[in-house]
Design a protein around this motif. Structure first.
Motif, PDB file in Angstrom:
ATOM      1  N   MET A  73       4.144  -5.707   1.871  1.00 22.27           N
ATOM      2  CA  MET A  73       3.558  -5.389   3.003  1.00 22.27           C
ATOM      3  C   MET A  73       3.942  -4.241   3.930  1.00 22.27           C
ATOM      4  SD  MET A  73       2.947  -9.164   4.668  1.00 22.27           S
ATOM      5  CE  MET A  73       1.724  -8.572   5.570  1.00 22.27           C
ATOM      6  N   ALA A  74       4.742  -3.280   2.922  1.00 22.84           N
ATOM      7  CA  ALA A  74       5.204  -1.849   3.569  1.00 22.84           C
ATOM      8  C   ALA A  74       4.659  -0.968   2.786  1.00 22.84           C
ATOM      9  CB  ALA A  74       6.711  -1.995   3.596  1.00 22.84           C
ATOM     10  N   ASP A  75       5.189   0.227   2.539  1.00 19.10           N
ATOM     11  CA  ASP A  75       4.776   1.088   1.761  1.00 19.10           C
ATOM     12  C   ASP A  75       5.152   1.665   0.666  1.00 19.10           C
ATOM     13  OD1 ASP A  75       6.913   2.067   3.150  1.00 19.10           O
ATOM     14  OD2 ASP A  75       5.967   3.906   4.194  1.00 19.10           O
ATOM     15  N   ASN A  76       6.047   0.489   0.139  1.00 17.65           N
ATOM     16  CA  ASN A  76       6.602   0.659  -1.271  1.00 17.65           C
ATOM     17  C   ASN A  76       5.893   0.271  -2.612  1.00 17.65           C
ATOM     18  OD1 ASN A  76       8.739   1.862  -0.208  1.00 17.65           O
ATOM     19  ND2 ASN A  76      10.224   0.263  -0.210  1.00 17.65           N
ATOM     20  N   ILE A  77       5.314  -0.723  -2.498  1.00 19.31           N
ATOM     21  CA  ILE A  77       4.521  -1.299  -3.699  1.00 19.31           C
ATOM     22  C   ILE A  77       3.123  -1.536  -3.431  1.00 19.31           C
ATOM     23  CG2 ILE A  77       6.798  -1.827  -4.689  1.00 19.31           C
ATOM     24  CD1 ILE A  77       6.245  -4.954  -4.278  1.00 19.31           C
ATOM     25  N   PHE A  78       2.506  -1.904  -4.414  1.00 19.67           N
ATOM     26  CA  PHE A  78       1.108  -2.650  -4.412  1.00 19.67           C
ATOM     27  C   PHE A  78       0.601  -3.508  -5.474  1.00 19.67           C
ATOM     28  CE2 PHE A  78       0.449   1.411  -6.654  1.00 19.67           C
ATOM     29  CZ  PHE A  78      -0.376   1.195  -7.701  1.00 19.67           C
ATOM     30  N   VAL A  79      -0.524  -4.202  -5.552  1.00 19.72           N
ATOM     31  CA  VAL A  79      -0.770  -5.225  -6.660  1.00 19.72           C
ATOM     32  C   VAL A  79      -1.815  -4.446  -7.620  1.00 19.72           C
ATOM     33  CG1 VAL A  79      -2.013  -7.314  -7.339  1.00 19.72           C
ATOM     34  CG2 VAL A  79      -0.494  -7.053  -5.242  1.00 19.72           C
ATOM     35  N   THR A  80      -1.372  -4.413  -8.990  1.00 21.87           N
ATOM     36  CA  THR A  80      -2.191  -3.823  -9.750  1.00 21.87           C
ATOM     37  C   THR A  80      -3.696  -4.182  -9.927  1.00 21.87           C
ATOM     38  OG1 THR A  80      -1.505  -5.344 -11.476  1.00 21.87           O
ATOM     39  CG2 THR A  80      -0.222  -3.188 -11.400  1.00 21.87           C
ATOM     40  N   THR A  81      -4.594  -3.520 -10.439  1.00 31.67           N
ATOM     41  CA  THR A  81      -5.978  -3.668 -10.677  1.00 31.67           C
ATOM     42  C   THR A  81      -6.140  -4.850 -11.314  1.00 31.67           C
ATOM     43  OG1 THR A  81      -6.468  -1.318 -10.553  1.00 31.67           O
ATOM     44  CG2 THR A  81      -8.172  -2.825 -11.184  1.00 31.67           C
ATOM     45  N   GLY A 313       8.532 -10.072 -22.045  1.00 37.87           N
ATOM     46  CA  GLY A 313       8.757 -11.606 -22.359  1.00 37.87           C
ATOM     47  C   GLY A 313       7.674 -12.331 -21.702  1.00 37.87           C
ATOM     48  N   GLY A 314       6.406 -11.704 -21.562  1.00 34.54           N
ATOM     49  CA  GLY A 314       5.364 -12.396 -20.840  1.00 34.54           C
ATOM     50  C   GLY A 314       5.074 -12.483 -19.654  1.00 34.54           C
ATOM     51  N   GLY A 315       5.824 -11.490 -18.769  1.00 34.37           N
ATOM     52  CA  GLY A 315       5.754 -11.437 -17.319  1.00 34.37           C
ATOM     53  C   GLY A 315       4.554 -11.058 -16.899  1.00 34.37           C
ATOM     54  N   TYR A 316       4.263 -11.295 -15.561  1.00 34.43           N
ATOM     55  CA  TYR A 316       2.803 -10.913 -14.912  1.00 34.43           C
ATOM     56  C   TYR A 316       2.678  -9.458 -14.742  1.00 34.43           C
ATOM     57  CZ  TYR A 316       3.245 -15.749 -13.741  1.00 34.43           C
ATOM     58  OH  TYR A 316       3.654 -17.008 -13.781  1.00 34.43           O
ATOM     59  N   GLY A 317       3.810  -8.629 -14.386  1.00 37.57           N
ATOM     60  CA  GLY A 317       3.491  -7.301 -14.217  1.00 37.57           C
ATOM     61  C   GLY A 317       2.811  -6.747 -13.070  1.00 37.57           C
ATOM     62  N   LYS A 453      -0.450   1.315   4.426  1.00 39.82           N
ATOM     63  CA  LYS A 453       0.008   0.369   3.260  1.00 39.82           C
ATOM     64  C   LYS A 453      -1.031   0.702   1.986  1.00 39.82           C
ATOM     65  CE  LYS A 453      -0.150  -3.205   0.630  1.00 39.82           C
ATOM     66  NZ  LYS A 453       0.731  -3.015  -0.445  1.00 39.82           N
ATOM     67  N   VAL A 454      -0.438   1.015   1.051  1.00 36.02           N
ATOM     68  CA  VAL A 454      -1.188   1.474  -0.249  1.00 36.02           C
ATOM     69  C   VAL A 454      -1.759   0.094  -0.908  1.00 36.02           C
ATOM     70  CG1 VAL A 454      -1.457   2.338  -2.549  1.00 36.02           C
ATOM     71  CG2 VAL A 454      -0.237   3.447  -0.663  1.00 36.02           C
ATOM     72  N   GLY A 455      -3.029  -0.067  -0.809  1.00 35.95           N
ATOM     73  CA  GLY A 455      -3.628  -1.321  -1.547  1.00 35.95           C
ATOM     74  C   GLY A 455      -3.606  -1.311  -2.858  1.00 35.95           C
ATOM     75  N   ASN A 456      -4.262  -0.046  -3.365  1.00 37.65           N
ATOM     76  CA  ASN A 456      -3.825   0.516  -4.791  1.00 37.65           C
ATOM     77  C   ASN A 456      -4.127   2.046  -4.852  1.00 37.65           C
ATOM     78  OD1 ASN A 456      -4.836   1.086  -7.635  1.00 37.65           O
ATOM     79  ND2 ASN A 456      -5.507  -1.042  -7.752  1.00 37.65           N
ATOM     80  N   GLN A 457      -3.337   2.569  -5.628  1.00 32.85           N
ATOM     81  CA  GLN A 457      -3.414   4.206  -5.796  1.00 32.85           C
ATOM     82  C   GLN A 457      -4.475   4.607  -6.483  1.00 32.85           C
ATOM     83  OE1 GLN A 457       1.368   5.316  -5.485  1.00 32.85           O
ATOM     84  NE2 GLN A 457       0.567   5.293  -7.463  1.00 32.85           N
ATOM     85  N   SER A 458      -5.113   3.963  -7.524  1.00 32.96           N
ATOM     86  CA  SER A 458      -6.213   4.439  -8.180  1.00 32.96           C
ATOM     87  C   SER A 458      -6.960   3.535  -8.674  1.00 32.96           C
ATOM     88  CB  SER A 458      -5.797   5.397  -9.432  1.00 32.96           C
ATOM     89  OG  SER A 458      -6.793   5.941  -9.999  1.00 32.96           O
ATOM     90  N   PRO A 459      -8.064   2.913  -8.146  1.00 34.10           N
ATOM     91  CA  PRO A 459      -8.756   3.966  -6.923  1.00 34.10           C
ATOM     92  C   PRO A 459      -8.129   3.820  -5.662  1.00 34.10           C
ATOM     93  CG  PRO A 459     -10.163   2.089  -7.312  1.00 34.10           C
ATOM     94  CD  PRO A 459      -8.995   1.975  -8.514  1.00 34.10           C
ATOM     95  N   THR A 460      -8.069   4.555  -4.881  1.00 34.17           N
ATOM     96  CA  THR A 460      -7.240   4.654  -3.651  1.00 34.17           C
ATOM     97  C   THR A 460      -7.860   3.815  -2.515  1.00 34.17           C
ATOM     98  OG1 THR A 460      -6.461   6.991  -3.963  1.00 34.17           O
ATOM     99  CG2 THR A 460      -6.264   5.972  -1.753  1.00 34.17           C
ATOM    100  N   THR A 461      -6.775   3.014  -2.197  1.00 31.15           N
ATOM    101  CA  THR A 461      -7.377   1.909  -1.035  1.00 31.15           C
ATOM    102  C   THR A 461      -6.163   1.930   0.004  1.00 31.15           C
ATOM    103  OG1 THR A 461      -6.785  -0.129  -2.274  1.00 31.15           O
ATOM    104  CG2 THR A 461      -9.167   0.614  -2.497  1.00 31.15           C
TER     105      THR A 461
END
Length: 493
Positions: A73-81, A313-317, A453-461
């Motif tokens: 919820m900050a500016d460090n990470i986002f959920v992948t497509t 090991g089968g993680g969600y990533g 807050k980056v929702g996704n880097q590519s495409p940018t949201t």
């Protein structure tokens, strides 16, 4: 037919009751005992103490949700497509009052408080240091949970101390329907509990348990969130000067092994050093001041925190780091070994740079699992730096800031700015040091900062977040509102 059966049951029950003696009616239930009877020895306290710490491992406390929220919820990470559908409401800043994460954090935090109160309110005589230690740990735990609750469900102390916070619960009462105490009242209770914990605890049982100085470290963090810089400085310096904790030298903190650049190498990559060793410190005092422990027997399985960041090991990533975070680390900063920029195509359907976090690299396979760091020594040092900045002492602010910066990057000449830029330097260092540990969001919130807050880097949201955004606080769970008419919902929900 249904009414007839019910009448038969009721009649049989009445006949049974009238045939019983009064002593039978006053019997204690065969499968339960009141707390003042059940908790009566040191061994009983030890059992409840173990359950109290186990409660923190829940996926929707420190097992995953709290540290993930603090970065997502900050500016460090986002959920992948391509993702597993987890934490989408956080990534999109789109909560409803029925949000599952808001509901789970609330209920699990109060469960942990219930364990702490069971210990605090027990009638076990304080006959030795162990009993005092258990009670002190319970006070620290109650403080930690109320602190997490008030900053997740209430507005920041620095901006709105008299707004509704959360109910303060210091004893078990199944009939109670408490109101929301103010943010200020909750913080006052948290500080009181931490002061009590500090005086009671005398033993160091390892990083998986609260100790005298981990309670003090938490108190420094609480004062930081209050903007009480005089007390933040006092408590942080108590830890720095008296606790005996140390930062590791760079090669012990991170020592990467494995060749980067190809998928087979990435699948076996390890950051080495402190971050690859999941074994809890029992006697040494390096880096970790308090952590929530997982091991081969006690863990969250595929809901372990490492699985949300890595596919090993089968993680969600599902989560990856933003370019703005990755770019902060110089080539000589050992912390860069905790983040890997993967080859194009490593994430199916995900464009742009792919930055993976390896702070939790032991989620798969045999052996111990990754623990969740809750309090680290370097954080306390950076709190001291920020306290000195707010006291107008730029010399000491830079001194403590560089204790961390130069330890992680031996080639770095050190920060040497003056004025408001010193605070920006501290925030950069905090972002680099505590990334993926759930700290960044709270730094931005307590300071009333606007950010992207980056929702996704590519495409940018991108989502522009400013103070007043309703999603900066969780909704009070709708189930709680339905059960307790004395609770009021947060504005906007």
């Amino acid at each position: 037919m249904k009414s007839k059966v019910l009448s038969t049951i009721l009649l049989g029950g009445l006949l049974f009751l009238f045939s019983c003696s009064k002593s039978y009616l006053n019997r204690t239930p065969y499968n339960a005992q009141p707390f003042n009877v059940a908790i009566k020895t040191e061994s009983d306290l030890q059992t409840v103490n173990a359950g109290m710490y186990s409660a923190l491992r829940n996926t929707d406390l420190y097992g995953r949700t709290l540290p993930v929220k603090g970065d997502l919820m900050a500016d460090n990470i986002f959920v992948t497509t391509a993702n597993s559908g987890r934490y989408i409401s956080m990534n999109n800043y789109a909560f409803t009052n029925a949000d599952s994460y808001a509901g789970a954090v609330w209920s699990n935090a109060y469960i942990a408080i219930k364990y702490a109160n069971t210990i605090i309110n027990s009638s076990v005589p304080d006959t030795n240091a162990n009993i005092g230690q258990y009670i002190g740990e319970a006070y620290a735990m109650r403080a930690l949970m109320h602190f997490e609750l008030v900053r997740n469900y209430g507005h920041p102390y620095t901006l709105a101390p008299n707004d509704p916070g959360v109910p303060i619960v210091i004893k078990f009462d199944s009939t109670s329907k408490p109101v929301r105490n103010t943010v200020k009242d909750v913080y006052t209770q948290v500080i009181a509990d931490l002061e009590k914990a500090y005086t009671l605890m005398t033993e160091y049982r390892g990083t998986g348990y609260f100790s005298k100085y981990s309670a003090r470290a938490l108190e420094a963090r609480v004062y930081q969130n209050m903007g009480d810089w005089a007390d933040a400085q006092t408590t942080a310096l108590d830890v720095i000067k008296n606790s005996g904790w140390l930062m590791l030298k760079p090669s012990d903190y991170v020592s990467p092994s494995g060749s980067l650049g190809t998928l087979p190498a990435l699948s076996t990559y390890t950051p080495g050093g402190y971050w690859s060793n999941p074994v809890v410190q029992a006697s040494t005092k390096n880096e970790t001041m308090f952590e929530v422990v997982s091991d081969l027997a006690n863990n969250n399985g595929f809901d372990q925190i490492g699985f949300i960041y890595l596919q090993l090991g089968g993680g969600y990533g599902d989560m990856m780091g933003c370019d703005t975070l990755y770019s902060l680390y110089s080539a000589t900063d050992v912390r860069k070994g905790l983040y890997v920029r993967c080859p194009a195509g490593y994430r199916s359907g995900q464009g742009g740079n792919i930055n993976l976090c390896y702070k939790y690299s032991n989620a798969a396979g045999s052996g111990d699992k990754d623990d969740t760091k809750v309090l680290r020594y370097s954080d306390v040092i950076l709190i001291a730096a920020e306290a000195y900045y707010n006291a107008g002492d730029m010399t000491n602010a830079n001194l403590y800031l560089n204790l961390v910066a130069k330890q992680r990057d031996p080639s770095f000449a050190g920060w040497a700015d003056t004025g408001p830029q010193v605070l920006e330097d501290i925030l950069v260092e905090r972002r680099k040091e505590l990334a993926f540990e759930g700290s960044r969001f709270w730094d931005l919130v307590r300071l009333g900062r606007s950010f992207t807050k980056v929702g996704n880097q590519s495409p940018t949201t991108n989502i522009a977040v400013a103070p007043g955004n309703i999603a900066l606080v969780f909704p009070i769970p709708v189930a709680e509102l339905n059960a307790n008419p004395n609770l009021a919902q947060n504005p906007g929900y």
